[in-house]
Motif scaffolding. Structure first.
Motif, mmCIF file in Angstrom:
data_model
loop_
_atom_site.group_PDB
_atom_site.id
_atom_site.type_symbol
_atom_site.label_atom_id
_atom_site.label_comp_id
_atom_site.label_asym_id
_atom_site.label_seq_id
_atom_site.Cartn_x
_atom_site.Cartn_y
_atom_site.Cartn_z
ATOM 1 N N MET A 184 0.822 -1.192 0.000
ATOM 2 C CA MET A 184 0.000 0.000 0.000
ATOM 3 C C MET A 184 0.867 1.259 0.000
ATOM 4 S SD MET A 184 -2.986 0.791 -0.287
ATOM 5 C CE MET A 184 -4.444 1.548 0.229
ATOM 6 N N GLU A 185 1.963 1.205 0.738
ATOM 7 C CA GLU A 185 2.873 2.343 0.798
ATOM 8 C C GLU A 185 3.486 2.626 -0.573
ATOM 9 O OE1 GLU A 185 4.802 5.571 2.196
ATOM 10 O OE2 GLU A 185 3.351 4.377 3.308
ATOM 11 N N LYS A 186 3.805 1.583 -1.305
ATOM 12 C CA LYS A 186 4.385 1.750 -2.639
ATOM 13 C C LYS A 186 3.388 2.423 -3.576
ATOM 14 C CE LYS A 186 7.366 -1.173 -3.972
ATOM 15 N NZ LYS A 186 8.184 -2.255 -4.472
ATOM 16 N N LEU A 187 2.124 2.047 -3.462
ATOM 17 C CA LEU A 187 1.090 2.658 -4.292
ATOM 18 C C LEU A 187 0.910 4.132 -3.944
ATOM 19 C CD1 LEU A 187 -0.900 2.125 -6.534
ATOM 20 C CD2 LEU A 187 -2.587 1.504 -4.818
ATOM 21 N N ARG A 188 1.061 4.473 -2.690
ATOM 22 C CA ARG A 188 0.945 5.867 -2.264
ATOM 23 C C ARG A 188 2.073 6.708 -2.859
ATOM 24 N NH1 ARG A 188 0.443 6.071 3.697
ATOM 25 N NH2 ARG A 188 -1.437 4.942 3.147
ATOM 26 N N LYS A 189 3.257 6.121 -3.015
ATOM 27 C CA LYS A 189 4.375 6.839 -3.622
ATOM 28 C C LYS A 189 4.192 6.990 -5.132
ATOM 29 C CE LYS A 189 7.869 5.465 -0.278
ATOM 30 N NZ LYS A 189 9.128 4.741 -0.074
ATOM 31 N N LEU B 43 1.202 7.151 -6.767
ATOM 32 C CA LEU B 43 -0.021 7.868 -7.101
ATOM 33 C C LEU B 43 0.186 9.286 -7.651
ATOM 34 C CD1 LEU B 43 -3.047 7.526 -7.254
ATOM 35 C CD2 LEU B 43 -3.193 8.387 -4.922
ATOM 36 N N ASN C 299 12.038 7.718 -6.009
ATOM 37 C CA ASN C 299 11.788 6.437 -5.358
ATOM 38 C C ASN C 299 12.850 5.447 -5.820
ATOM 39 O OD1 ASN C 299 9.144 7.140 -4.033
ATOM 40 N ND2 ASN C 299 8.709 7.646 -6.142
#
Length: 105
Positions: A1-6, A8, A54
């Motif tokens: 989920m954290e990766k998706l937040r980065k 987005l 990232n």
């Protein structure tokens, strides 16, 4: 989920590019300029920024490809499906180069 937040914010920029720039198409010449010039350049720069900030991931180019698919049916025709793979490769290269420059590979 954290990766998706980065991911987005970069995807939102690309969504804007994929769905706003085609509205500027007036004729075939402007369409080719946008499809072959502006969108690939914007995709490359956005992907490089993502990779620099990232790290290199395969999920980013896949998501870029997925968000471009609906625009084919909205603005173009099915012959533009080749651009899905082209923009995916451009995104892959851009995120790899960005991550390489920052040393996050």
């Amino acid at each position: 989920m954290e990766k998706l937040r980065k991911i987005l914010p970069y995807l939102l920029v690309l969504i804007g590019i994929f769905y706003v720039l085609p509205m500027l198409i007036i004729d075939t010449g402007s369409g080719m300029f946008i499809l072959l010039g502006l969108i690939p350049l914007a995709c490359l720069l956005t992907s490089m920024a993502y990779g620099f900030k990232n790290s290199f991931t395969m999920i980013f180019p896949i998501l870029v490809m997925l968000i471009f698919i609906p625009s084919i049916f909205i603005f173009y025709n099915e012959s533009a499906i080749v651009y899905v793979f082209a923009y995916g490769i451009i995104s892959l290269v851009g995120s790899f180069v960005g991550a390489s420059i920052s040393g996050k590979i």
